[in-house]
Enzyme design. Structure first.
Site, mmCIF file in Angstrom:
data_model
loop_
_atom_site.group_PDB
_atom_site.id
_atom_site.type_symbol
_atom_site.label_atom_id
_atom_site.label_comp_id
_atom_site.label_asym_id
_atom_site.label_seq_id
_atom_site.Cartn_x
_atom_site.Cartn_y
_atom_site.Cartn_z
ATOM 1 N N ASP A 26 0.829 -1.206 0.000
ATOM 2 C CA ASP A 26 0.000 0.000 0.000
ATOM 3 C C ASP A 26 0.865 1.259 0.000
ATOM 4 O O ASP A 26 2.025 1.241 0.393
ATOM 5 C CB ASP A 26 -0.942 0.015 1.204
ATOM 6 C CG ASP A 26 -0.197 0.106 2.521
ATOM 7 O OD1 ASP A 26 0.876 -0.509 2.641
ATOM 8 O OD2 ASP A 26 -0.692 0.787 3.440
ATOM 9 N N GLU A 27 0.287 2.345 -0.445
ATOM 10 C CA GLU A 27 0.859 3.689 -0.352
ATOM 11 C C GLU A 27 2.302 3.769 -0.862
ATOM 12 O O GLU A 27 3.170 4.374 -0.232
ATOM 13 C CB GLU A 27 0.771 4.200 1.090
ATOM 14 C CG GLU A 27 -0.676 4.332 1.560
ATOM 15 C CD GLU A 27 -0.811 4.811 3.000
ATOM 16 O OE1 GLU A 27 -1.808 5.477 3.297
ATOM 17 O OE2 GLU A 27 0.061 4.480 3.821
#
Length: 631
Positions: A385-386
């Site tokens: 993620d991210e």
């Protein structure tokens, strides 16, 4: 599978305060007491009978529970206490084999001890000064025996986590006379049924005995989803293994099945990797906060004993700045002044995307960690993620933030991890961005790679769930607007002292940008998600009914920027319990809230009495005693 149809006997249908709510249940108004001599248990399987607990098997009921939570002493204590369990005496120290038989025996002893030691008196569930307890004197009906009926006996071979955790969790429970019957299709189903059996009994305030006032009981139960989890971030603030032990106890009581440990992040690397000893030595906040390999084994083995798969996430390639404390050459954009350009939160830094040294590092971490977790779980969370694009402008192996350049590099990076994870027989999990934002190709049923099929964890909204399902992947849900437990406590980041940024913030500017953090300093995902809000979350709301069967389950998530050992319990519970019923029983609606308040309230009172868990109240005591508060 247990009987698809279930005939309710015509008792007075007073549903007890069980949590989560059983699929089907009929109860009466008779009182059955636990026999003063203590319960016995037998297992009927393969047309034979085995005594699991009884007068001739009265060694400490907590022995196996202790053993499951203390890997360093487990071997010798098991051998000393139950040598017959491992065959003939050889005089040599031997390694015990974790088997389903051992798990079931432990669970029975643990259940019986919990009933025997329980001090839970449900006075909050009754009007003030009411005489709600049964008479102590007079003729009593006793429950003296629990018979567990299983078509095939539990496996005596070394535990196969995938087979064990894929077991049918349905169960039927009958308390009609002195012998209670628990009918199941798997060891895992027995563990779920034992939790219900335990919840049916209360301590009497005027006697040493325990009773149920709901007999006769006829109950059939099964879960809506297999993956019923909590995710806990142990990296951003310090935690101890005992925190997860308490969490597992409460999860087991609520019939949850997965504990997702977000083990490392940019702020710290607390878990020991013996092949790379400087990682935790330099990456943990303090030497006393390193989670040793024995501590991890303790947590995972205890989880297995409670029917909970404890699996780890080492998020990559983002959220990895803590690696730089030991291996600075592996990290791009480490601790940049303008962290918000290069990370979602301080501090910045992530693994370089085209570095042979990073490739070797990742392989070393996984080849050390995964064989140690493999005996206790069939899952591993890759992360993903991210991922920050600007950080790769400062990565000399890439020097670009162009998604067209980064995507094939990220595909290659994740492919290598998936191959390693799959080589250990573990199922990979990734965050939704890998599939939906980066358009990576991941093993799935649709691509004919069922053995390595990738679960996708969706955290943004239900529309994203449908997108993932239509692309051939099974889903774990947990909408941040409903099921993030860290929301509503305010922002943890201060405004600039002068109100504007200094030179260099934003990146390559002279500064002067007003603070983004302003009164009233709210966090990004507020407001606070109370238990009713969590209870009413419907993950199926925007998902086509034809795809519902592909949903694996969900998780509530506890990110720890403002949480540590001291407030973990009150922030998780009883809100995670509300999610547990959604995951077990399916989506809820407003008409169920009044009954849920009563049952969750009683479950909370039992938990704070029987477990060392400091749960927040569900409702004011007056409301619980007077039948509710509505408007």
């Amino acid at each position: 599978m247990l009987l698809a149809t279930f005939v309710l006997i015509a008792y007075t249908t007073v549903v007890g305060a069980l949590w989560p709510e059983p699929t089907e249940m009929a109860t009466g108004g008779q009182t059955f007491w636990v026999t003063p001599g203590g319960l016995t248990a037998v297992l009927r399987c393969d047309q034979g009978e085995t005594v699991l607990a009884g007068q001739d098997h009265r060694w400490s009921a907590n022995d196996l529970g202790i053993l499951m939570t203390d890997a360093s002493n487990w071997t010798q204590m098991l051998w000393d206490r139950v040598p017959s369990f491992f065959g003939y005496w050889s005089g040599a120290r031997v390694e015990p084999v974790l088997t389903e038989t051992l798990i079931l025996r432990n669970a029975v002893h643990d259940t019986f001890k919990s009933i025997d030691k329980s001090n839970f008196i449900p006075w909050k569930s009754h009007p003030r000064n009411s005489q709600f307890e049964p008479p102590v004197h007079g003729r009593h009906q006793y429950v003296s025996k629990l018979e567990i009926q299983l078509k095939s006996c539990p496996d005596d071979e070394k535990l196969h986590p995938r087979k064990f955790f894929d077991g049918d969790e349905a169960y039927e429970l009958f308390i009609h006379n002195s012998t209670a019957i628990l009918r199941v299709e798997s060891t895992l189903g027995a563990l779920r049924g034992l939790q219900t059996f335990q919840q049916l009994f209360y301590r009497h305030s005027g006697a040493s005995g325990h009773y149920t006032d709901l007999a006769p009981v006829t109950l059939s139960d099964r879960p809506k989803w297999k993956h019923r989890g909590i995710s806990i971030d142990i990296a951003r603030n310090p935690f101890k293994p005992r925190d997860l032990i308490r969490t597992i106890d409460a999860m087991a009581s609520a019939k949850m099945s997965r504990l997702h440990v977000h083990a490392t992040d940019s702020q710290s690397w607390p878990i020991e990797i013996p092949a790379l000893p400087t990682l935790a030595r330099k990456g943990a906040y303090h030497p006393d906060l390193v989670w040793t390999t024995k501590a991890l084994e303790k947590i995972q083995s205890y989880g297995v004993s409670k029917g909970i798969s404890v699996f780890l996430e080492i998020d990559m390639p983002g959220h990895t700045a803590s690696v730089a404390h030991a291996y600075p050459q592996l990290i791009a954009a480490f601790n940049e002044l303008d962290w918000s350009t290069f990370a979602a939160e301080p501090l910045s830094g992530q693994l370089k995307l085209n570095s042979p040294e990073v490739t070797t590092f990742v392989a070393d971490v996984l080849n050390d960690l995964l064989p140690r977790t493999q005996p206790y779980t069939s899952l591993y969370h890759i992360g993903g993620d991210e991922v920050n694009l600007p950080a790769y402008l400062l990565d000399e192996t890439v020097q670009s933030d162009d998604p067209a350049i980064l995507q094939p590099l990220l595909q290659k990076f994740i492919d290598r991890i998936v191959r390693i994870v799959s080589s250990f027989g573990l199922q990979p999990i990734v965050w939704e961005e890998m599939l939906l934002d980066w358009n990576l190709t991941l093993p799935s049923d649709a691509t004919g790679q069922h053995s390595a099929s990738t679960l996708v964890q969706v955290w943004r909204n239900s529309k994203r769930i449908e997108e993932v399902l239509r692309r051939g992947h099974r889903v774990i849900f947990g909408d941040y607007t409903h099921w993030y437990l860290d929301c509503g406590y305010g922002n943890f980041i201060d405004p600039y002292a002068s109100g504007v940024s200094p030179p260099g913030i934003p990146f390559n500017t002279s500064g002067g940008v007003p603070s983004k953090t302003t009164v009233p300093y709210l966090d990004y995902c507020g407001p606070y998600h109370n238990w009713r809000h969590i209870y009413r979350y419907n993950p199926l709301e925007n998902v086509s009914s034809s795809l519902h069967h592909l949903i694996e389950g969900g998780e509530v998530l506890m990110w720890s920027e403002q949480t540590d050992s001291f407030d973990l319990d009150t922030k998780i519970w009883p809100r995670a319990g509300a999610a547990a019923e959604v995951l077990w029983s399916g989506p809820r609606d407003d008409s169920m809230l009044e009954d849920a308040t009563r049952r969750l309230g009683e479950w909370r009172e039992r938990a704070v009495t029987e477990f060392d868990i400091m749960m927040s109240p569900v409702q004011m005591t007056w409301c619980l005693m007077e039948g509710g508060c509505t408007r």
